[in-house]
Design an enzyme around this catalytic site. Sequence first.
Site: not given
Lengths: 381, 289
Positions: B210, B247
Amino acid sequence: MNFEEHAAKPLLQAAGIAIPRGCLARSVAEAQAAATALGVPVVVKAQVPAGKRSKAGGILAADGPAAAGKAANAILGMEIAGHRVEAVLVEERATIAAEYYAAVVNDAASKGPLVMASSEGGMDIEEIAASKPDRLRRALVDILQGFDLEAARAMIDGLGLGSDEAPVAETLVALYRAYRDNDGELLEVNPLARLGDGRLVALDCKFALDDSGIQRRQELSSGGSPETLTTLETRGKALGLRYIELDGDIGVLGNGAGLTMTTMDVIAHRGGRPANFLEIGGDAYTKARPALELVLDNPKVKCLLVNFCGAFARTDVMTGGLIDAWEALSPTLPIYFSVHGTGSAEAQAMLRQRLGVSPYKTMDGAIVAAIAAAREAGGPS
Amino acid sequence: MIVRDADRVLVQGITGKQGTYWTERMQAYGTRVVAGVNPKKAGTEHCGVPVCASAGEAMRETGFDVSVLFIPPLGVKAAARDAIEAGCGRLVILTEHVPVQDVMELLAMARANGAIVVGPNTAGLVTPGECFVGFMPAFESDVFRPGRVGVISRSGSLGALICLNLVQAGFGQSAFIGIGGDPIVGTTTRDALQELDADESTDAVVIVGEIGGTMEEDAAEYACTMSKPVVAFIAGRASPPGKKMGHAGAIVMGDKGTYASKRTALEAAGIEVLDTPSELGRALHAALG
């Protein structure tokens, strides 16, 4: 969480690093009063959690109270890097004999603290690294050992700081202590200036508090700059949900950061436009109802895409909460589901029984259907 | 960091709600949970295993190979120290929001003692057909099935979706390694890639990355040296810059950590980067010839 200069500097002072005398002002009158109280020529500095303030015209010199008021009048209300200036810091102005750079930062590559120092302050660290790499020193710190005077002296040896070598080394040690004592992600002094009157002073300071450190730094974090949020984003934050408003028309509800980002990516890849990022992963997986309300309260939303792939977050719990909310709110928008992972058999059965809908076998299937529905509803997709 | 059915597992925080729920799931799947830790309930039994006052006591009582932590953020450093000092060789830290300076300290302690840390903020490890540690849906047969593809993921939910796509395409997994969504983690994408490269039961690897940080770029460097095929999916292409996307590790600052930088690095290493996880089957079939 970023701190404005006036909120960051007291952390230095507490660690024994000198800062200029100064006063925060929120109006022209307060700026004038601050300059009067200081009784010397001043500098008036825009307070925003962003760099490049000087280039944006957010830092002005003023020789007396009247000029300080005029400077404050020019700066207050200005927009710098998307932040409206609500306050200025009025500080004593002094002649600068030398400018240095000092910082401590969390370094992902070495998985430890990184101390940086340079004899060339006053410009961005990126600029120093690019133009004078030999003048920039980096020291990786063993966090269990700490960073002492000896290590500080060793790292700046050969930078040609002359008689400033000892006080700069002491400043680096104090800076490291301030970083450790305050759960810093970044603590930067630029410039660290040797003034004409002989003092070594932190003229500017940036501090970023580790967001995961906030839970044990409540008092400190009250001095940080809140993120600029929309009304819906503020509501999401109060609910403990990570909601980011975007300008599309497909409402997105997912579990987990990675999956929710991916949902947005695939919507965009297939030609649609997500209206938001909203994940109810982690401990938030029981909050399906407030999450649904949040997505639906965005008037741009034309249809809803629910993408669950349960790991820690149980899809049966999330889906149950969502159905309860759906029944209570009875919205008229079309809704598309992809539900897999932990608890998915129960979740899929619930959707069939209570909402009369069958989840799609794949995420892409649900996304394609949602994009078509948004188009049909006349959205911008 | 691949878990095997012979591994003896300690659960720190076994008596909590999530500790209990997932310990039962792990046991039902075949994970050898040998003991738990909760100083307040030491001497009792929970989920059919003894509850110890500390990891040190558990090491003396039952011994263990892997410790998994169901511990609140501010207790993680002390719990990890307890496990490391007890001689634990592998720690799996599931907790999200552990202060980063605590993470740096516990990783330094682990390094000094030769222990491996997976996480924090990981969903754990799965070896389909053998055992799992953490909170992945190993028991969902449409998501996990024994096979020969290794999966490395920063995200639990997306990792599960990738595994689902693998199974839908007729593949199974040799191992799932959740490395965690924090900016600083004990086991990096590159570390996990090296392990799967050396693993005889793995024929190909899927990297699930990511935006944020440079772990994918770093892994791409290693991938150049591999003969096993690797494919990748990177989440966050459509995310606005400067925003933390759930996150802590997923944030793009300036030109660092961007989707483009990761995709370019991976493609330069000969790795196909997928536009959507549903392309996984096609890409793997092509890569495996």
